[in-house]
Design an enzyme around this catalytic site. Structure first.
Site, PDB file in Angstrom:
ATOM      1  N   GLU A  91      -3.401  -6.519  -6.759  1.00 39.45           N
ATOM      2  CA  GLU A  91      -2.072  -7.621  -6.529  1.00 39.45           C
ATOM      3  C   GLU A  91      -2.757  -8.603  -5.464  1.00 39.45           C
ATOM      4  O   GLU A  91      -3.206  -8.185  -4.491  1.00 39.45           O
ATOM      5  CB  GLU A  91      -0.879  -6.692  -5.619  1.00 39.45           C
ATOM      6  CG  GLU A  91      -0.043  -6.134  -6.658  1.00 39.45           C
ATOM      7  CD  GLU A  91       0.498  -6.832  -7.963  1.00 39.45           C
ATOM      8  OE1 GLU A  91       0.626  -8.052  -7.669  1.00 39.45           O
ATOM      9  OE2 GLU A  91       0.867  -6.284  -9.137  1.00 39.45           O
TER      10      GLU A  91
ATOM     11  N   CYS B  86       2.369 -12.638   1.140  1.00 33.85           N
ATOM     12  CA  CYS B  86       2.036 -12.927  -0.171  1.00 33.85           C
ATOM     13  C   CYS B  86       3.089 -13.691  -0.780  1.00 33.85           C
ATOM     14  O   CYS B  86       2.961 -14.524  -1.678  1.00 33.85           O
ATOM     15  CB  CYS B  86       1.419 -11.670  -0.919  1.00 33.85           C
ATOM     16  SG  CYS B  86       2.761 -10.399  -1.194  1.00 33.85           S
TER      17      CYS B  86
HETATM   18  P1  NAD Z   1      -8.857  -9.722   1.889  1.00 41.06           P
HETATM   19  O1  NAD Z   1      -9.046  -9.925   0.249  1.00 41.06           O
HETATM   20  O2  NAD Z   1      -9.546 -10.414   2.796  1.00 41.06           O
HETATM   21  O3  NAD Z   1      -8.867  -8.238   2.055  1.00 41.06           O
HETATM   22  C1  NAD Z   1      -8.116  -7.096   1.439  1.00 41.06           C
HETATM   23  C2  NAD Z   1      -9.157  -5.849   1.377  1.00 41.06           C
HETATM   24  O4  NAD Z   1     -10.323  -5.883   0.881  1.00 41.06           O
HETATM   25  C3  NAD Z   1      -9.273  -5.579   2.725  1.00 41.06           C
HETATM   26  O5  NAD Z   1      -9.129  -3.956   2.936  1.00 41.06           O
HETATM   27  C4  NAD Z   1     -10.825  -5.922   3.074  1.00 41.06           C
HETATM   28  O6  NAD Z   1     -11.514  -5.144   3.967  1.00 41.06           O
HETATM   29  C5  NAD Z   1     -11.325  -5.408   1.616  1.00 41.06           C
HETATM   30  N1  NAD Z   1     -12.465  -6.058   1.169  1.00 41.06           N
HETATM   31  C6  NAD Z   1     -12.896  -7.227   1.630  1.00 41.06           C
HETATM   32  N2  NAD Z   1     -14.110  -7.652   0.740  1.00 41.06           N
HETATM   33  C7  NAD Z   1     -14.311  -6.503   0.021  1.00 41.06           C
HETATM   34  C8  NAD Z   1     -15.434  -6.247  -0.916  1.00 41.06           C
HETATM   35  N3  NAD Z   1     -16.243  -7.289  -1.336  1.00 41.06           N
HETATM   36  N4  NAD Z   1     -15.232  -5.071  -1.655  1.00 41.06           N
HETATM   37  C9  NAD Z   1     -14.280  -4.139  -1.276  1.00 41.06           C
HETATM   38  N5  NAD Z   1     -13.178  -4.562  -0.649  1.00 41.06           N
HETATM   39  C10 NAD Z   1     -13.437  -5.689   0.228  1.00 41.06           C
HETATM   40  O7  NAD Z   1      -7.024 -10.074   2.218  1.00 41.06           O
HETATM   41  P2  NAD Z   1      -6.483  -9.799   3.467  1.00 41.06           P
HETATM   42  O8  NAD Z   1      -6.873 -11.158   4.369  1.00 41.06           O
HETATM   43  O9  NAD Z   1      -6.485  -8.557   4.206  1.00 41.06           O
HETATM   44  O10 NAD Z   1      -5.165 -10.207   3.176  1.00 41.06           O
HETATM   45  C11 NAD Z   1      -4.267 -11.350   2.808  1.00 41.06           C
HETATM   46  C12 NAD Z   1      -4.208 -11.663   1.262  1.00 41.06           C
HETATM   47  O11 NAD Z   1      -3.633 -10.548   0.685  1.00 41.06           O
HETATM   48  C13 NAD Z   1      -3.662 -13.004   0.802  1.00 41.06           C
HETATM   49  O12 NAD Z   1      -4.192 -13.686   0.078  1.00 41.06           O
HETATM   50  C14 NAD Z   1      -2.317 -12.468   0.394  1.00 41.06           C
HETATM   51  O13 NAD Z   1      -1.822 -13.155  -0.547  1.00 41.06           O
HETATM   52  C15 NAD Z   1      -2.762 -11.239  -0.256  1.00 41.06           C
HETATM   53  N6  NAD Z   1      -1.356 -10.076  -0.510  1.00 41.06           N
HETATM   54  C16 NAD Z   1      -0.952  -9.951  -1.736  1.00 41.06           C
HETATM   55  C17 NAD Z   1      -0.234  -9.036  -1.807  1.00 41.06           C
HETATM   56  C18 NAD Z   1       0.617  -8.776  -3.253  1.00 41.06           C
HETATM   57  O14 NAD Z   1       1.291  -7.663  -3.631  1.00 41.06           O
HETATM   58  N7  NAD Z   1       0.163  -9.702  -4.047  1.00 41.06           N
HETATM   59  C19 NAD Z   1       0.589  -8.504  -0.778  1.00 41.06           C
HETATM   60  C20 NAD Z   1       0.073  -8.887   0.471  1.00 41.06           C
HETATM   61  C21 NAD Z   1      -1.077  -9.543   0.565  1.00 41.06           C
END
Ligand code: NAD
Length: 457
Positions: free
Chosen positions: A225, A259
């Protein structure tokens, strides 16, 4: 080392822990796999009971958890309380799911018995963002557990303390090692993908794509997501004042860090009256310390997030747009940004076509509902869209034609009922939906069983 600090008071270190190394992730994965047969042996009633006890534990700690979300991720208190309430509801809902049917019987082509059944996938790897530090880990972990899986949870670094406390509350009701939080950054997340039998990710589109690719490389199922660039369309027959109030909260509530936050407003016809009403509603939102009951807009998560919002606002004039309100920092301490509204931007401006994760939104105007729908659908994301109208025909057109996983009429783009499928299309989602009964597809596999009659059994 993983250190999370309070966005309203960056000197306040909420937690500092060692990042979990890949070798330690492997050990946690082995322990979880060992515990999983005991969890299956608990049966439907045993799993239901444990999830119900976990719900009671989270409810019992509601005030403490809400305060922790306020402190660690800057969520305004009222929203933090709402998130804990939702978390409890999620646990109670999934506590009932072990009692649901897991397959169907069919007419066999010969004599005998033909049926399908579902099995847990095994070890579920969860990688979560920081913005819903309790609800998102739980809307993944609760169904994963309900359907009999073991869980490794890799929370986002800025929400580490919330995840660790959540695990302390719920693991006493589970077999030892069945669910482990592995704190860490990208490396820990990659190690989780390496160990898991299925991955469920929520976060940005960029990171999500790397995880989908890594999971595909291993040949395991994955659900993701991702980001949103959510439009709200305002038709000429809408209740303008009510729409402005609803949209203001969806733009700037929790500093736009959902999001599902509204990022674009597309007004059909003359936008002047709506624009004035939206600017007034946004200015009326209280920005400040998220621990205060009356605050709607707290800080953004860190200095980089603040800088991204300020840079987007600063680029408006050069692109030929107008900055109608906001575009500035607020206060001396913490990462506060004034809710920001721009208009008159071209369709290829960042604010019109990509997600800026903060309290910022762009207004455009078009001549017809048709044009509004094509502008709404013109971006790569497809999470949720809103429509404000009094006309059921327009509402039905939007429901059929908006290219988003969720469509909301006369309601904010934010906030979706937890017992219905949640998720986006296009760049906003990959794989099956989350929440409600849809979660069963991610966390179980389907098996078809044929038993021929006439053999000595
Ligand atoms: P992010 O993508 O930076 O991080 C998400 C997770 O991925 C974290 O736990 C991070 O440590 C991990 N991560 C980062 N790089 C990685 C890699 N290379 N390999 C494995 N894991 C890795 O997102 P964020 O800043 O934590 O959250 C904000 C984003 O999340 C926004 O884009 C928002 O729209 C999205 N979001 C989407 C939903 C949905 O249901 N569609 C819900 C909430 C947030």
């Amino acid at each position: 080392m993983i250190t999370s600090t309070s966005p309203q008071c960056p000197e306040d270190i909420v937690v500092s822990v060692e990042a979990t190394e890949p070798a330690a992730v492997r050990v946690a994965a082995e322990a979880a796999r060992k515990a999983q047969p005991d969890w299956m042996a608990a049966g439907a009633a045993g799993r239901a009971k444990a999830l119900g006890q976990a719900a009671d534990a989270v409810q019992g700690a509601a005030d403490e958890l809400a305060a922790l979300a306020v402190r660690e991720v800057g969520k305004p208190l009222a929203e933090a309380r709402g998130e804990i309430g939702r978390s409890v509801s999620i646990l109670r809902y999934y506590a009932q799911q072990p009692f649901e049917e897991i397959g169907a019987t069919h007419n066999p082509s010969g004599a005998g018995l033909l049926f399908t059944t579902r099995r847990p996938r095994g070890l579920v790897g969860l990688i979560t963002p920081w913005n819903f530090p309790f609800a998102i880990p739980l809307w993944k972990a609760a169904p994963a557990l309900a359907y009999g899986n073991a869980v490794l949870l890799k929370p986002a670094e800025p929400a580490t303390a919330c995840a660790l406390r959540l695990a302390e509350l719920i693991t006493p009701f589970l077999p030892a090692g069945l669910l482990t939080v592995v704190a860490g950054g990208a490396g820990t997340g990659q190690a989780v993908v390496e160990q898991a039998d299925v991955v469920s990710f929520t976060g940005s589109t960029a990171v999500g794509r790397t995880i989908v690719a890594a999971a595909a490389q291993r040949g395991i199922p994955v659900q993701a997501e991702l980001g949103g660039q959510n439009p709200a369309i305002v038709l000429p027959d809408a209740d303008v004042e009510a729409a402005a109030g609803s949209i203001a909260a969806a733009v700037a509530g929790y500093a736009g860090q959902k999001c599902t936050a509204t990022k674009r407003v597309i007004v059909v016809g003359d936008a002047a009256r709506f624009t004035d009403a939206l600017v007034e509603s946004v200015r009326a939102l209280v920005v400040g310390d998220p621990a205060r009951e009356d605050v709607t807009v707290g800080p953004v998560i860190d200095s980089a997030a603040r800088d991204r919002v300020l840079a987007a606002a600063a680029s408006v004039a050069d692109a030929g747009g107008r900055l109608l309100t906001g575009g500035t920092e607020v206060g001396d301490l913490g990462w506060f940004v004034a809710p920001t509204i721009a208009d008159g931007l071209p369709a290829d401006h960042l604010l019109e076509c990509d997600e800026v994760f903060g309290p910022i939104c762009s207004i455009s105007s078009v001549a017809s509902l048709d044009q509004a729908i094509s502008r709404a659908n013109s971006v790569q994301h497809g999470l949720v869209a809103g429509l404000y109208t009094r006309d059921i025909g327009s509402a039905l057109q939007a429901a059929n034609r908006l290219a988003t996983g969720m469509i909301k009429v006369n309601a904010p783009t934010t906030g979706v009922d937890f017992y219905l499928p949640f998720g986006g299309v296009k760049s906003s989602g990959y794989g099956s939906k989350e929440q409600g009964k849809a979660a069963v597809d991610t966390f179980t596999s389907v098996h078809t069983v044929t038993i021929e009659a006439g053999w000595q059994l």
